[in-house]
Motif scaffolding. Structure first.
Motif, short mmCIF file in Angstrom:
data_model
loop_
_atom_site.label_atom_id
_atom_site.label_comp_id
_atom_site.label_asym_id
_atom_site.label_seq_id
_atom_site.Cartn_x
_atom_site.Cartn_y
_atom_site.Cartn_z
N VAL A 70 -31.52 67.53 -74.34
CA VAL A 70 -32.84 68.09 -74.66
C VAL A 70 -33.95 67.22 -74.10
O VAL A 70 -34.95 67.72 -73.56
CB VAL A 70 -32.97 68.28 -76.19
N LEU A 71 -33.81 65.90 -74.20
CA LEU A 71 -34.83 65.00 -73.66
C LEU A 71 -34.88 65.05 -72.14
O LEU A 71 -35.97 64.96 -71.55
CB LEU A 71 -34.56 63.57 -74.14
N LEU B 173 -38.75 78.73 -67.78
CA LEU B 173 -38.24 77.68 -68.65
C LEU B 173 -36.74 77.84 -68.90
O LEU B 173 -35.99 76.86 -68.93
CB LEU B 173 -38.99 77.69 -69.99
N VAL B 174 -36.30 79.08 -69.08
CA VAL B 174 -34.87 79.32 -69.28
C VAL B 174 -34.10 79.03 -68.00
O VAL B 174 -33.01 78.44 -68.03
CB VAL B 174 -34.62 80.77 -69.76
N GLU B 175 -34.66 79.41 -66.86
CA GLU B 175 -34.01 79.10 -65.58
C GLU B 175 -33.85 77.59 -65.41
O GLU B 175 -32.78 77.10 -65.01
CB GLU B 175 -34.82 79.68 -64.42
N LEU B 176 -34.90 76.84 -65.74
CA LEU B 176 -34.84 75.38 -65.63
C LEU B 176 -33.80 74.80 -66.58
O LEU B 176 -33.12 73.82 -66.26
CB LEU B 176 -36.22 74.80 -65.92
N ALA B 177 -33.64 75.42 -67.74
CA ALA B 177 -32.69 74.92 -68.74
C ALA B 177 -31.25 75.01 -68.26
O ALA B 177 -30.39 74.25 -68.75
CB ALA B 177 -32.85 75.71 -70.03
N GLN B 178 -30.96 75.89 -67.29
CA GLN B 178 -29.58 76.02 -66.81
C GLN B 178 -29.07 74.72 -66.20
O GLN B 178 -27.87 74.49 -66.12
CB GLN B 178 -29.48 77.16 -65.79
N ARG B 179 -29.99 73.85 -65.76
CA ARG B 179 -29.60 72.58 -65.14
C ARG B 179 -29.14 71.54 -66.16
O ARG B 179 -28.52 70.55 -65.79
CB ARG B 179 -30.76 72.00 -64.33
N TYR B 180 -29.48 71.76 -67.42
CA TYR B 180 -29.29 70.70 -68.41
C TYR B 180 -28.36 71.07 -69.55
O TYR B 180 -27.97 70.19 -70.33
CB TYR B 180 -30.66 70.28 -68.97
N PHE B 181 -28.00 72.35 -69.66
CA PHE B 181 -27.16 72.79 -70.77
C PHE B 181 -26.00 73.63 -70.26
O PHE B 181 -26.11 74.30 -69.23
CB PHE B 181 -27.99 73.59 -71.78
N PRO B 182 -24.87 73.61 -70.96
CA PRO B 182 -23.74 74.43 -70.55
C PRO B 182 -24.11 75.92 -70.51
O PRO B 182 -25.02 76.36 -71.22
CB PRO B 182 -22.70 74.16 -71.64
N LYS B 183 -23.40 76.65 -69.67
CA LYS B 183 -23.72 78.07 -69.51
C LYS B 183 -23.61 78.80 -70.85
O LYS B 183 -22.71 78.52 -71.65
CB LYS B 183 -22.82 78.71 -68.46
N GLY B 184 -24.57 79.69 -71.06
CA GLY B 184 -24.61 80.47 -72.29
C GLY B 184 -25.36 79.83 -73.43
O GLY B 184 -25.67 80.51 -74.42
N VAL B 185 -25.68 78.54 -73.32
CA VAL B 185 -26.39 77.88 -74.42
C VAL B 185 -27.85 78.33 -74.48
O VAL B 185 -28.41 78.53 -75.56
CB VAL B 185 -26.30 76.34 -74.27
N VAL B 186 -28.48 78.51 -73.32
CA VAL B 186 -29.86 79.02 -73.24
C VAL B 186 -29.84 80.23 -72.33
O VAL B 186 -29.55 80.12 -71.14
CB VAL B 186 -30.84 77.97 -72.70
N GLY B 187 -30.14 81.40 -72.87
CA GLY B 187 -30.19 82.62 -72.09
C GLY B 187 -31.52 83.32 -72.24
O GLY B 187 -32.34 82.95 -73.09
N SER B 188 -31.76 84.32 -71.40
CA SER B 188 -32.99 85.10 -71.50
C SER B 188 -32.65 86.57 -71.36
O SER B 188 -31.65 86.95 -70.75
CB SER B 188 -34.00 84.67 -70.42
N ILE B 189 -33.50 87.38 -71.94
CA ILE B 189 -33.38 88.83 -71.83
C ILE B 189 -34.78 89.37 -71.56
O ILE B 189 -35.71 89.13 -72.31
CB ILE B 189 -32.75 89.45 -73.10
N SER B 190 -34.94 90.03 -70.44
CA SER B 190 -36.26 90.49 -69.99
C SER B 190 -36.33 92.00 -70.09
O SER B 190 -35.40 92.70 -69.69
CB SER B 190 -36.49 90.04 -68.54
N GLY B 191 -37.43 92.50 -70.63
CA GLY B 191 -37.56 93.95 -70.73
C GLY B 191 -38.84 94.37 -71.40
O GLY B 191 -39.81 93.61 -71.44
N GLY B 192 -38.82 95.54 -71.97
CA GLY B 192 -39.99 96.08 -72.65
C GLY B 192 -39.93 95.84 -74.14
O GLY B 192 -39.12 95.05 -74.64
N ASP B 193 -40.77 96.56 -74.87
CA ASP B 193 -40.83 96.38 -76.32
C ASP B 193 -39.57 96.87 -77.04
O ASP B 193 -39.36 96.55 -78.20
CB ASP B 193 -42.06 97.12 -76.87
N ASP B 194 -38.72 97.64 -76.36
CA ASP B 194 -37.51 98.15 -77.01
C ASP B 194 -36.46 97.08 -77.21
O ASP B 194 -35.57 97.22 -78.06
CB ASP B 194 -36.93 99.31 -76.20
N ILE B 195 -36.53 95.98 -76.44
CA ILE B 195 -35.53 94.93 -76.55
C ILE B 195 -35.65 94.19 -77.89
O ILE B 195 -34.64 93.77 -78.48
CB ILE B 195 -35.63 93.94 -75.38
N GLY B 196 -36.87 94.02 -78.39
CA GLY B 196 -37.06 93.32 -79.66
C GLY B 196 -36.27 93.94 -80.80
O GLY B 196 -35.49 93.23 -81.47
#
Length: 428
Positions: A85-86, A198-221
Motif C-alpha cells: 500500500v505504501l 488509479l486502479v490501473e496503477l494499482a495493478q503494478r503493486y497488488f496481486p491480480k484481482g485485489v483491485v478491480g474496476s467496473i466502468s459504466g452507467g448508473d445501472d452498475i451501482g
C-alpha cells in the motif's frame, strides 16, 4: 476529439502510464466492452476520452476474480499488505502532475485545488497505513481467554462520486486493502478517469484481482449493491441515492458505509475579526463551486455585525475568479455536469419567484461555454425557503441573521442532515 494530456517527467518509473487511454481492470487485465461512452470537460463541454460501458457479465467476472484473490490476500501478513500500500502511495505521488491535470479536466476544479486533492489522496493512503489492526483481550482467567480480533470481510464495492473522484477512490482503496479485503471500484460516469487510472496503477503493486474496476452507467451501482458476491458497499454521494443503496444492500444483508449530503451551518459570533473571518467563510462556502458535502451551506451572522460582515464577504467573493480550472488565477470552476447544473439552476430560477434579495451574483455567467453560474449570496431568505432547507450543492448560499444563542442553535439544528457545523468566535 479527446484532448491530449501531459505525461511530464517525474521520478523514475518502470514504464510510462498513459493518461490518454482508459480501461477497466478485471483479474489484473484490461477488459474491453462492446459499448463505450465518454465524459465531458465541464468548463468547455468538449468530449473527453472513451471509457468502457459494462454489463452484468463484466460485474460477475470482476466479483469472481475478486473472491478468488481474497482467499490469498486476506491471509497475507499485515506488514506485507502495508508495504504494498505504501509503495502504491509513492506511485500516485510520482504521477501527481498528471493526475492533477486530469482531475481538473474531468471535474472542473482549478489545478491548484486538484493538486491539493492529489496530495491529500496519497497522504490519506499513508495515514491509513500508519494505523494498526487492534487485537483486544477482553477477559482472561485461569480457565478462559476471550480475544476480539478484526478479520477481513471480503469483497468491497466502492461507489465513487464526481466531486472528489481521486481523493475518495484512494480513501476507499487504502483501508480495504490494509484490512485484508479486496475491492472493486465503480467510478462516477460523470468523472470516471482518475478512478480508472488509479486502479490501473494499482495493478503494478497488488496481486491480480485485489483491485478491480467496473466502468459504466448508473445501472452498475444497483447491480453492485444487490450482488450476492459483494460483502460490503462503501458509498459517497447524495442522501437520496444513499437511501436506495441501503435498501438495495439489505436484500443480501451486506454491510454498508454511507457518507451523504450535508446542510452545514456556520454560526458567526459578534466578536469575530470581520476582515479575517469573512473571507474564510466565503472561501469555505464556495470552495469547488459549492460542490463539497462539508461546505458551509447556511451562514448565520449575528445581527450586530450582519451588514458589515455581509459586505466583507461579498467583496471577497468578487475577487474569486471564475473560469476554466486549467487557466491561471482561477479560484472557482464550473458545475461538474449538466444534471447538477440544471438542478442548481432551479435555485437561481427561484430568486424572482420567491423575491429573494441578492447580495452578490444571481445568474448565469455571460459568454461562458461551460456549466458556469455566478457565485451568489442570498440576503436573509425565510428559514423555510428551499435555499435554506435543501442542499443546493452549487455556488449559491443563504446568509441569515441571529440575535440569541438559543435561537440560532435551534435554527442551525433544524435540518435532517447531520454532517458538519462550525462556530466562529474569538472566545474558544
Amino acid at each position: 476529439m479527446a484532448p491530449s494530456a501531459t505525461n511530464g517527467s517525474t521520478a523514475h518509473r518502470e514504464d510510462n502510464l498513459s493518461f490518454t487511454s482508459f480501461s477497466q481492470f478485471i483479474d489484473g487485465v484490461a477488459v474491453k466492452t462492446p459499448a463505450s461512452r465518454h465524459g465531458i470537460n465541464p468548463a468547455t463541454k468538449e468530449d473527453l476520452w472513451e471509457v468502457p460501458v459494462s454489463g452484468a457479465e463484466h460485474l460477475d467476472h470482476g466479483v469472481d476474480a475478486a473472491r478468488k484473490a481474497f482467499r490469498s490476500w486476506s491471509k497475507t501478513p499485515f506488514e506485507q499488505r502495508k508495504k504494498a500500500v505504501l509503495a502504491y502511495a509513492d506511485a500516485v505521488e510520482k504521477y501527481k502532475e498528471e493526475f492533477s491535470t486530469l482531475l481538473t479536466t474531468e471535474q472542473g476544479k482549478p489545478t491548484w485545488q486538484a493538486n491539493l486533492e492529489v496530495t491529500a489522496g496519497y497522504d490519506w493512503i499513508r495515514g491509513m497505513a500508519g494505523l494498526t489492526i487492534p487485537e483486544d483481550v477482553v477477559e482472561e482467567t485461569e480457565t478462559k481467554k476471550t480475544i476480539v480480533r478484526y478479520t477481513p470481510i471480503g469483497v468491497v464495492g466502492a461507489i465513487i462520486p464526481w466531486n472528489f473522484p481521486l481523493l475518495l477512490t484512494t480513501g476507499k482503496i487504502a483501508p480495504a486493502l490494509l484490512t485484508g479485503n479486496v475491492i472493486i471500484v465503480k467510478p462516477s460516469p460523470f468523472a470516471p478517469y482518475c478512478a480508472l487510472k488509479l486502479v490501473e496503477l494499482a495493478q503494478r503493486y497488488f496481486p491480480k484481482g485485489v483491485v478491480g474496476s467496473i466502468s459504466g452507467g448508473d445501472d452498475i451501482g444497483p447491480m453492485m449493491t444487490e450482488h450476492p458476491g459483494i460483502d460490503k458497499i462503501s458509498f459517497t454521494g447524495s442522501t437520496t441515492t444513499g437511501k436506495l443503496v441501503m435498501r438495495s444492500a439489505s436484500k443480501t444483508l451486506k454491510r454498508v458505509v454511507l457518507e451523504l449530503g450535508g446542510n452545514d451551518p456556520a454560526i458567526v459570533c459578534p466578536d469575530v475579526d470581520i476582515s479575517r473571518v469573512a473571507p474564510m467563510i466565503a472561501t469555505y462556502a464556495f470552495l469547488n463551486s459549492g460542490q463539497v458535502c462539508l461546505n458551509l451551506k447556511r451562514i448565520y451572522i449575528h445581527e450586530s455585525i450582519y451588514d458589515e460582515f455581509l459586505v466583507a464577504m461579498t467583496e471577497h467573493l468578487k475577487t474569486m475568479a471564475v473560469g476554466n480550472g486549467l487557466d491561471k488565477g482561477i479560484v472557482l470552476g464550473p458545475l461538474q455536469n449538466s444534471m447538477q447544473y440544471d438542478r442548481v439552476k432551479t435555485f437561481f430560477d427561484d430568486i424572482p419567484k420567491e423575491k429573494w434579495k441578492v447580495a452578490v451574483g444571481g445568474g448565469k455567467m455571460e459568454n461562458s461555454k461551460g456549466y458556469f453560474l455566478q457565485p451568489t449570496i442570498i440576503d436573509r431568505p425565510a428559514d423555510d425557503s428551499r435555499i435554506v432547507v435543501e442542499e443546493p450543492f452549487g455556488p449559491i448560499v443563504p446568509a441569515l441573521s441571529w440575535r440569541t444563542e438559543e435561537d440560532v442553535i435551534a435554527r442551525a439544528n433544524d435540518t435532517r442532515m447531520g454532517l458538519g457545523a462550525s462556530v466562529w468566535s474569538k472566545d474558544l
